[in-house]
Write a protein that holds these residues in place. Sequence first.
Motif, PDB file in Angstrom:
ATOM      1  N   ASP A 183       0.805  -1.216   0.000  1.00  0.00           N
ATOM      2  CA  ASP A 183       0.000   0.000   0.000  1.00  0.00           C
ATOM      3  C   ASP A 183       0.843   1.274   0.000  1.00  0.00           C
ATOM      4  OD1 ASP A 183       0.930   0.182   2.610  1.00  0.00           O
ATOM      5  OD2 ASP A 183      -0.986  -0.358   3.531  1.00  0.00           O
ATOM      6  N   SER A 184       2.173   1.129  -0.223  1.00  0.00           N
ATOM      7  CA  SER A 184       3.041   2.304  -0.293  1.00  0.00           C
ATOM      8  C   SER A 184       4.339   1.930  -0.994  1.00  0.00           C
ATOM      9  CB  SER A 184       3.348   2.848   1.103  1.00  0.00           C
ATOM     10  OG  SER A 184       4.225   1.970   1.792  1.00  0.00           O
ATOM     11  N   LEU A 185       5.110   2.945  -1.371  1.00  0.00           N
ATOM     12  CA  LEU A 185       6.408   2.701  -1.993  1.00  0.00           C
ATOM     13  C   LEU A 185       7.342   1.932  -1.068  1.00  0.00           C
ATOM     14  CD1 LEU A 185       7.116   6.149  -3.721  1.00  0.00           C
ATOM     15  CD2 LEU A 185       6.916   3.935  -4.877  1.00  0.00           C
ATOM     16  N   ALA A 190      10.302   4.834 -13.336  1.00  0.00           N
ATOM     17  CA  ALA A 190      10.137   4.102 -12.073  1.00  0.00           C
ATOM     18  C   ALA A 190      11.340   4.335 -11.165  1.00  0.00           C
ATOM     19  CB  ALA A 190       9.962   2.609 -12.358  1.00  0.00           C
ATOM     20  N   ARG A 191      12.526   4.282 -11.751  1.00  0.00           N
ATOM     21  CA  ARG A 191      13.734   4.471 -10.949  1.00  0.00           C
ATOM     22  C   ARG A 191      13.880   5.924 -10.487  1.00  0.00           C
ATOM     23  NH1 ARG A 191      14.036   0.245 -14.149  1.00  0.00           N
ATOM     24  NH2 ARG A 191      15.155  -1.638 -13.438  1.00  0.00           N
ATOM     25  N   ALA A 192      13.315   6.855 -11.262  1.00  0.00           N
ATOM     26  CA  ALA A 192      13.308   8.254 -10.828  1.00  0.00           C
ATOM     27  C   ALA A 192      12.428   8.406  -9.587  1.00  0.00           C
ATOM     28  CB  ALA A 192      12.800   9.151 -11.953  1.00  0.00           C
ATOM     29  N   VAL A 193      11.333   7.659  -9.553  1.00  0.00           N
ATOM     30  CA  VAL A 193      10.460   7.676  -8.373  1.00  0.00           C
ATOM     31  C   VAL A 193      11.229   7.174  -7.151  1.00  0.00           C
ATOM     32  CG1 VAL A 193       8.446   6.585  -7.294  1.00  0.00           C
ATOM     33  CG2 VAL A 193       8.296   7.421  -9.655  1.00  0.00           C
ATOM     34  N   PHE A 194      11.960   6.076  -7.302  1.00  0.00           N
ATOM     35  CA  PHE A 194      12.713   5.524  -6.176  1.00  0.00           C
ATOM     36  C   PHE A 194      13.780   6.507  -5.697  1.00  0.00           C
ATOM     37  CE2 PHE A 194      11.929   1.198  -8.405  1.00  0.00           C
ATOM     38  CZ  PHE A 194      10.603   1.199  -7.967  1.00  0.00           C
ATOM     39  N   ILE A 239      14.609   5.500  -1.793  1.00  0.00           N
ATOM     40  CA  ILE A 239      14.534   4.080  -1.456  1.00  0.00           C
ATOM     41  C   ILE A 239      15.268   3.248  -2.517  1.00  0.00           C
ATOM     42  CG2 ILE A 239      12.338   4.322  -0.262  1.00  0.00           C
ATOM     43  CD1 ILE A 239      10.937   3.182  -2.732  1.00  0.00           C
ATOM     44  N   THR A 240      15.600   2.017  -2.151  1.00  0.00           N
ATOM     45  CA  THR A 240      16.237   1.084  -3.081  1.00  0.00           C
ATOM     46  C   THR A 240      15.302  -0.099  -3.293  1.00  0.00           C
ATOM     47  OG1 THR A 240      18.460   1.707  -2.350  1.00  0.00           O
ATOM     48  CG2 THR A 240      18.217  -0.403  -3.490  1.00  0.00           C
TER      49      THR A 240
END
Length: 259
Positions: free
Chosen positions: A132-134, A157-161, A166-167
Amino acid sequence: MTATAVLAAAALSLTACGGSSDSDDTSSSSSSSSGLSGEITVFAAASLTESFTALGTSFEAENPGTTVTFSFAASSALAEQINSGAPADVFASAATKNMDQVVDAGNASDPVTFANNTMEIAVPADNPAKVDSLDDLTDKDTKVVLCAEDVPCGVSARAVFDNAGITVTPVSNEVDVKSTLSKITLGEADAGVVYVTDVKAAGDKVTGVEIPDDVNASTAYPIATLKGSENAELAKAFEDYVLSDTGATQLESAGFAKP
């Protein structure tokens, strides 16, 4: 008025009516035909599959005698194919980087951005991993699938991380967004990060988990007629159709944002 005069007047009246009808028919025929004909092939990002298929159908309906064929794949792969000489008439990319590669190679010019897209977490409909979350994507027991690093949806997607600090270690990196989503709908992964439009297109096959605006990433979609097109008039007409109010309305209904 004599009988002869009456007959003459009637003949003139019929002639006038007949002339008006022919003129109206000619005008109507002219206004209903676009003058476009033939076929074009559109190379488009995989995330445009549903929206562009619908646009192609409506474009053909409005322009009888035309055929629009699509080749959907990762924008990076499509750009490579175009620059290697693959026959195509229009390119619609999910990233300016891949469009720039085609422009720099001299195969297109003056691309125009027609839509934007953002990312969302997709999980199987019953969300077995309770994502329910990153942060839940960092759990080593959660099977996450992503687009490959050089594919636009993988880059975003990796820009979001990165934005979230986060990793995330994926169990697989897929060739495009549809392949990524397929892993989720088939239950082969617990979650993936894809475009909001793909979550919407999947309907009840997946559940979407929103990504906070302050860490989300977006990508722009440019379109251009290719210089190698063998039907440049039709190709440009389709490009213009995508950029029209009709195109914008259909794209917005699919979840894309205005540029």
